[in-house]
Scaffold this motif. Structure first.
Motif, PDB file in Angstrom:
ATOM      1  N   LYS A  89       0.825  -1.214   0.000  1.00 61.66           N
ATOM      2  CA  LYS A  89       0.000   0.000   0.000  1.00 61.66           C
ATOM      3  C   LYS A  89       0.855   1.258   0.000  1.00 61.66           C
ATOM      4  O   LYS A  89       0.619   2.205  -0.776  1.00 61.66           O
ATOM      5  N   GLN A  90       1.886   1.283   0.856  1.00 62.61           N
ATOM      6  CA  GLN A  90       2.743   2.460   0.957  1.00 62.61           C
ATOM      7  C   GLN A  90       3.594   2.646  -0.303  1.00 62.61           C
ATOM      8  O   GLN A  90       3.823   3.779  -0.738  1.00 62.61           O
ATOM      9  N   LEU A  91       4.070   1.555  -0.877  1.00 62.03           N
ATOM     10  CA  LEU A  91       4.857   1.641  -2.108  1.00 62.03           C
ATOM     11  C   LEU A  91       4.025   2.214  -3.251  1.00 62.03           C
ATOM     12  O   LEU A  91       4.506   3.041  -4.040  1.00 62.03           O
ATOM     13  N   LYS A  92       2.781   1.789  -3.357  1.00 66.17           N
ATOM     14  CA  LYS A  92       1.903   2.296  -4.420  1.00 66.17           C
ATOM     15  C   LYS A  92       1.584   3.772  -4.228  1.00 66.17           C
ATOM     16  O   LYS A  92       1.254   4.472  -5.193  1.00 66.17           O
ATOM     17  N   LYS A  93       1.686   4.253  -2.981  1.00 69.63           N
ATOM     18  CA  LYS A  93       1.473   5.683  -2.694  1.00 69.63           C
ATOM     19  C   LYS A  93       2.739   6.505  -2.976  1.00 69.63           C
ATOM     20  O   LYS A  93       2.728   7.721  -2.819  1.00 69.63           O
ATOM     21  N   GLY A  94       3.831   5.811  -3.342  1.00 73.35           N
ATOM     22  CA  GLY A  94       5.074   6.530  -3.643  1.00 73.35           C
ATOM     23  C   GLY A  94       6.046   6.586  -2.487  1.00 73.35           C
ATOM     24  O   GLY A  94       7.101   7.248  -2.583  1.00 73.35           O
ATOM     25  N   GLU A  95       5.740   5.892  -1.387  1.00 77.84           N
ATOM     26  CA  GLU A  95       6.667   5.854  -0.256  1.00 77.84           C
ATOM     27  C   GLU A  95       7.831   4.902  -0.556  1.00 77.84           C
ATOM     28  O   GLU A  95       7.748   4.032  -1.429  1.00 77.84           O
ATOM     29  N   ARG A  96       8.906   5.065   0.187  1.00 77.23           N
ATOM     30  CA  ARG A  96      10.068   4.187   0.047  1.00 77.23           C
ATOM     31  C   ARG A  96      10.107   3.235   1.239  1.00 77.23           C
ATOM     32  O   ARG A  96       9.922   3.676   2.385  1.00 77.23           O
ATOM     33  N   ILE A  97      10.355   1.979   0.973  1.00 72.74           N
ATOM     34  CA  ILE A  97      10.363   0.961   2.022  1.00 72.74           C
ATOM     35  C   ILE A  97      11.774   0.391   2.159  1.00 72.74           C
ATOM     36  O   ILE A  97      12.448   0.117   1.157  1.00 72.74           O
ATOM     37  N   GLY A  98      12.222   0.190   3.400  1.00 69.70           N
ATOM     38  CA  GLY A  98      13.517  -0.426   3.669  1.00 69.70           C
ATOM     39  C   GLY A  98      13.328  -1.737   4.418  1.00 69.70           C
ATOM     40  O   GLY A  98      12.485  -1.822   5.317  1.00 69.70           O
ATOM     41  N   ILE A  99      14.088  -2.758   4.039  1.00 72.33           N
ATOM     42  CA  ILE A  99      13.928  -4.061   4.676  1.00 72.33           C
ATOM     43  C   ILE A  99      15.258  -4.788   4.775  1.00 72.33           C
ATOM     44  O   ILE A  99      16.129  -4.652   3.901  1.00 72.33           O
ATOM     45  N   PHE A 100      15.413  -5.537   5.875  1.00 71.09           N
ATOM     46  CA  PHE A 100      16.573  -6.408   6.081  1.00 71.09           C
ATOM     47  C   PHE A 100      16.052  -7.848   6.040  1.00 71.09           C
ATOM     48  O   PHE A 100      15.572  -8.367   7.062  1.00 71.09           O
ATOM     49  N   PRO A 101      16.128  -8.500   4.878  1.00 68.54           N
ATOM     50  CA  PRO A 101      15.487  -9.824   4.716  1.00 68.54           C
ATOM     51  C   PRO A 101      16.056 -10.925   5.604  1.00 68.54           C
ATOM     52  O   PRO A 101      15.412 -11.964   5.755  1.00 68.54           O
ATOM     53  N   GLU A 102      17.246 -10.720   6.165  1.00 68.38           N
ATOM     54  CA  GLU A 102      17.785 -11.743   7.072  1.00 68.38           C
ATOM     55  C   GLU A 102      16.921 -11.876   8.322  1.00 68.38           C
ATOM     56  O   GLU A 102      16.842 -12.937   8.936  1.00 68.38           O
ATOM     57  N   GLY A 103      16.311 -10.747   8.726  1.00 70.20           N
ATOM     58  CA  GLY A 103      15.418 -10.777   9.882  1.00 70.20           C
ATOM     59  C   GLY A 103      16.115 -10.856  11.221  1.00 70.20           C
ATOM     60  O   GLY A 103      15.469 -10.845  12.270  1.00 70.20           O
ATOM     61  N   GLN A 104      17.427 -10.951  11.213  1.00 68.13           N
ATOM     62  CA  GLN A 104      18.188 -11.061  12.459  1.00 68.13           C
ATOM     63  C   GLN A 104      19.624 -10.625  12.204  1.00 68.13           C
ATOM     64  O   GLN A 104      20.048 -10.513  11.057  1.00 68.13           O
ATOM     65  N   LEU A 105      20.334 -10.390  13.293  1.00 65.20           N
ATOM     66  CA  LEU A 105      21.750 -10.038  13.160  1.00 65.20           C
ATOM     67  C   LEU A 105      22.545 -11.285  12.805  1.00 65.20           C
ATOM     68  O   LEU A 105      22.142 -12.407  13.139  1.00 65.20           O
ATOM     69  N   PRO A 106      23.685 -11.123  12.119  1.00 68.66           N
ATOM     70  CA  PRO A 106      24.457 -12.288  11.668  1.00 68.66           C
ATOM     71  C   PRO A 106      25.035 -13.089  12.828  1.00 68.66           C
ATOM     72  O   PRO A 106      25.380 -12.532  13.869  1.00 68.66           O
ATOM     73  N   ARG A 107      25.141 -14.385  12.622  1.00 66.02           N
ATOM     74  CA  ARG A 107      25.770 -15.268  13.592  1.00 66.02           C
ATOM     75  C   ARG A 107      27.134 -15.674  13.059  1.00 66.02           C
ATOM     76  O   ARG A 107      27.249 -16.060  11.901  1.00 66.02           O
ATOM     77  N   ASN A 108      28.141 -15.577  13.897  1.00 71.63           N
ATOM     78  CA  ASN A 108      29.522 -15.892  13.503  1.00 71.63           C
ATOM     79  C   ASN A 108      29.991 -15.036  12.329  1.00 71.63           C
ATOM     80  O   ASN A 108      30.860 -15.441  11.560  1.00 71.63           O
ATOM     81  N   GLY A 109      29.384 -13.847  12.209  1.00 72.32           N
ATOM     82  CA  GLY A 109      29.810 -12.917  11.166  1.00 72.32           C
ATOM     83  C   GLY A 109      29.356 -13.273   9.771  1.00 72.32           C
ATOM     84  O   GLY A 109      29.721 -12.595   8.810  1.00 72.32           O
ATOM     85  N   LYS A 110      28.560 -14.342   9.616  1.00 70.23           N
ATOM     86  CA  LYS A 110      28.137 -14.782   8.284  1.00 70.23           C
ATOM     87  C   LYS A 110      26.721 -14.307   7.986  1.00 70.23           C
ATOM     88  O   LYS A 110      25.855 -14.272   8.852  1.00 70.23           O
ATOM     89  N   MET A 111      26.479 -13.972   6.710  1.00 73.13           N
ATOM     90  CA  MET A 111      25.172 -13.518   6.283  1.00 73.13           C
ATOM     91  C   MET A 111      24.183 -14.684   6.301  1.00 73.13           C
ATOM     92  O   MET A 111      24.477 -15.771   5.821  1.00 73.13           O
ATOM     93  N   SER A 112      22.987 -14.444   6.857  1.00 75.68           N
ATOM     94  CA  SER A 112      21.955 -15.473   6.899  1.00 75.68           C
ATOM     95  C   SER A 112      21.175 -15.500   5.583  1.00 75.68           C
ATOM     96  O   SER A 112      21.260 -14.580   4.769  1.00 75.68           O
ATOM     97  N   ARG A 113      20.376 -16.556   5.397  1.00 75.57           N
ATOM     98  CA  ARG A 113      19.528 -16.644   4.215  1.00 75.57           C
ATOM     99  C   ARG A 113      18.451 -15.571   4.270  1.00 75.57           C
ATOM    100  O   ARG A 113      18.016 -15.146   5.347  1.00 75.57           O
ATOM    101  N   PHE A 114      18.016 -15.103   3.096  1.00 70.91           N
ATOM    102  CA  PHE A 114      16.969 -14.092   3.030  1.00 70.91           C
ATOM    103  C   PHE A 114      15.600 -14.770   3.049  1.00 70.91           C
ATOM    104  O   PHE A 114      15.381 -15.769   2.361  1.00 70.91           O
TER     105      PHE A 114
END
Length: 435
Positions: A108-133
């Motif tokens: 809804k917000q994107l269609k109104k022209g708003e900008r959306i930010g997301i971190f698909p990992e959903g959590q901070l990295p474990r052992n410094g490695k990137m998690s699956r999205f």
């Protein structure tokens, strides 16, 4: 009200954020270096630290972004965090009950022209490695027909360090779908495309940092200033020692030393005065390899540091000191070393050959002849320079090659000592190759 608060926060926080993060922004496409996120677009990033979101809010200053935030953080009562997130127009993600209303709200917000930010990992990295999205952002982008702006951050947020961020080219996921209603496999394929893009951007950032580290000057402006001040303080020693220089190879040797941009002056060691004698032999900046215990001894330690000494801990294999010596040589400085290590003499330690090989610098065997009394002049004899590469098959010498280099050094050092033995008086001006 919340929109006004968002802009107020960005204006108030920009300068402190700039000081804290000191971001270095890289662009995947150098022809499109724009920090403006287009309206109706999604910023998708890896997640390194809790400061990722505030950093992006200030980095993309012209583009107000509404971030998706997990319910645990969004509902927190710690300080003003929860209150701030609500007034920064963040969208709550209820992960506990698997409520997907955030998808509908984001579309809804994107269609109104708003900008959306997301971190698909959903959590901070474990052992410094990137998690699956998690692929929820793919469904949001497809339903809103929103372009994705991939962004990578190294997450290094410290007052004394610099954060590196890379902004990638926009990705239109519709190009990878065969119909209006993509299949589960197509959604997963889109997720992999974005994930692999951000992973590749991360590699580019790390490669840039490695190259930046190589180019970084090891001798700072402050160090140069201190050394120059030390040279001024120690300048009376030139008159005190009145060094007279001689060259085993005569005028040819004199020219070689004069043209030497980087090199190791490897001299015999007879007294505490030796670093200062060499210091008086070269007026331009040079460094010395000195035992750590010598640099903590009151006035003597201060004087040695002013003379440009590099501390070496002789009780351990001091790799840090060896690397430091190689670094200053690579910046085209002279390095004075007393390979015997102590005034007691003996065979040279092999560290001098390792440093020379690492920096591809010539070694100049040198002999300091002590004067009989303070009314005489010191004599310094420079021998025939040589490079470790002339005796080594690889970049660094092996055990047998170390032995060969030691023998060659001793041979050339003895030539200097024999030459010094021919000097009847350090004030003798009859030698044509002295100065």
């Amino acid at each position: 009200m919340s929109k006004a608060f968002l802009y107020f926060t960005k204006i108030q926080g920009w300068l402190p954020a700039k000081v804290l993060f000191k971001w270095k922004v890289l662009f995947e496409n150098k022809k499109n270096q724009d920090l403006a996120i287009p309206k109706g677009a999604m910023l998708v990033s890896n997640h390194k630290a809790l400061l990722d979101m505030p950093m992006y809010l200030e980095l993309f200053f012209k583009s107000p972004i509404r971030f998706l935030v997990g319910d645990v953080v969004y509902d927190t009562n710690i300080g003003f965090v929860g209150w701030m997130l609500k007034h920064l127009l963040c969208i709550r993600v209820d992960r506990a009950t698997m409520d997907f209303s955030f998808i509908e709200e984001s579309v809804k917000q994107l269609k109104k022209g708003e900008r959306i930010g997301i971190f698909p990992e959903g959590q901070l990295p474990r052992n410094g490695k990137m998690s699956r999205f998690t692929p929820s952002y793919v469904m949001i982008a497809l339903q809103a027909n929103a372009p994705i702006v991939p962004v990578y951050t190294d997450g290094i947020y410290h007052i004394t360090k610099r954060a590196h961020v890379m902004v990638g080219d926009r990705i239109n996921l519709r190009e990878y779908c065969s119909s209006e209603h993509p299949t589960k496999d197509e959604i997963q394929a889109c997720n992999e495309i974005v994930l692999n893009k951000i992973i590749e951007m991360g590699r580019k950032v790390e490669a840039f940092k490695a190259e930046e580290k190589k180019k970084k000057k090891k001798v700072t402006f402050i160090q140069k200033l201190l050394m120059d001040g030390g040279r001024v303080v120690l300048s009376p020693l030139i008159l005190f020692y009145r060094v007279k220089k001689y060259y085993v190879e005569g005028e040819e040797g004199k020219q070689k030393i004069k043209d030497l941009e980087r090199g190791i002056i490897a001299a015999n060691h007879q007294s505490f005065a030796d670093p200062f004698v060499l210091n008086a032999s070269f007026w331009y900046r040079r460094f010395f390899y000195t035992a750590s215990e010598a640099l903590i001894c009151g006035v003597k330690g201060v004087l040695l540091q002013a003379a440009g000494c590099i501390k070496i801990d002789r009780t351990i294999a001091d790799i840090k000191a060896i690397n430091r010596c190689a670094d200053v040589l690579k910046e085209d400085y002279l390095l004075g070393i007393f390979p015997q290590g102590t005034v007691a003499g003996g065979e040279p330690h092999t560290g001098v050959f390792l440093i020379a090989a690492m920096a591809d610098a010539p070694i100049v065997p040198t002999y300091i002849k002590k004067r009989k009394n303070i009314f005489k002049r010191y004599a310094v004899v420079f021998g025939r320079p040589f490079k470790t590469s002339d005796y080594c098959k690889g970049r660094l010498p092996n055990k047998n090659e170390m032995k060969l280099l030691t023998e060659e050094f001793m041979k050339r050092a003895e030539e200097c000592m024999e030459f010094a033995g021919t000097l009847q008086d350090n004030t003798d001006r009859s030698k044509t190759n002295g100065n």
